[in-house]
Design an enzyme around this catalytic site. Sequence first.
Site, PDB file in Angstrom:
ATOM      1  N   ALA A 270       3.947   1.480  -1.013  1.00  0.00           N
ATOM      2  CA  ALA A 270       4.607   1.557  -2.317  1.00  0.00           C
ATOM      3  C   ALA A 270       3.686   2.171  -3.359  1.00  0.00           C
ATOM      4  CB  ALA A 270       5.062   0.169  -2.756  1.00  0.00           C
TER       5      ALA A 270
ATOM      6  N   LYS B 192       1.343   4.293  -2.837  1.00  0.00           N
ATOM      7  CA  LYS B 192       1.172   5.718  -2.564  1.00  0.00           C
ATOM      8  C   LYS B 192       2.461   6.504  -2.847  1.00  0.00           C
ATOM      9  CE  LYS B 192      -3.131   5.406  -1.494  1.00  0.00           C
ATOM     10  NZ  LYS B 192      -4.156   6.000  -2.377  1.00  0.00           N
TER      11      LYS B 192
ATOM     12  N   TYR C  33       0.843  -1.200   0.000  1.00  0.00           N
ATOM     13  CA  TYR C  33       0.000   0.000   0.000  1.00  0.00           C
ATOM     14  C   TYR C  33       0.877   1.249   0.000  1.00  0.00           C
ATOM     15  CZ  TYR C  33      -3.308   3.548   1.577  1.00  0.00           C
ATOM     16  OH  TYR C  33      -4.075   4.693   1.681  1.00  0.00           O
TER      17      TYR C  33
END
Length: 225
Positions: A152, A154, A150
């Site tokens: 990564a 973002k 997650y």
Amino acid sequence: MIKSIFITGASAGIGKATALLFAGKGWFVGIADVNAAGLEELKKNAGGKIGFSIPVDVTDAKKISSALKEFDTAAGGRMDVLFNNAGILRTGPFEDISLEDHRMILNVNAGGIINCTYHAFPYLKNTKGSRVINMASVASIIGAPTEATYAASKFWVRGFTEALHVEWKRYGIHVCDIMPCYVHTPMVEQNPGKFVDSVGVYITAEKVAATVCKAAKSKRLHWVI
């Protein structure tokens, strides 16, 4: 002149709060989500103020292209804001999350933004002062444990935003992102954990929506909440 906004992931949480806020301000609001029932409920809650609604999966580039074309027509040939809000979260030790879920996080959180932004470009280009607002996260600044993929995804959103912010200046399209910490939404509630508990969930979806409203009128690049 009525401004328009197209919101993905609009059936709940931040997307829903943003749709209600902009609809209340008289914008032409388009809502999209894979959850058709949630979209219908939102339309009822908005009291007929939602101008356009379509159930669609942001990972399906062909259907997104069609949905954005329909929205542009319904909005009178203008797209003032594309709000790339659709996203998913899975928390837990990296090895305990299925490979399918890891891939889906990337497909939705990154791939969905590519699909929507790419196919929205002609409509954004034809609308003076248009904006792309991407939903990032504080996790795009610091990689959080139990959220490796997650975070990564973002980090990707932040990098994509920064690059396109520079690239699309030549078209007069402003690109920015919103970076909240944990927000009180169904997505976070469905992914509890020790790290989430240690940080705490203090931000409301309405506060994020208010920040999106500010971003729609500003030239700031990053909005940290």
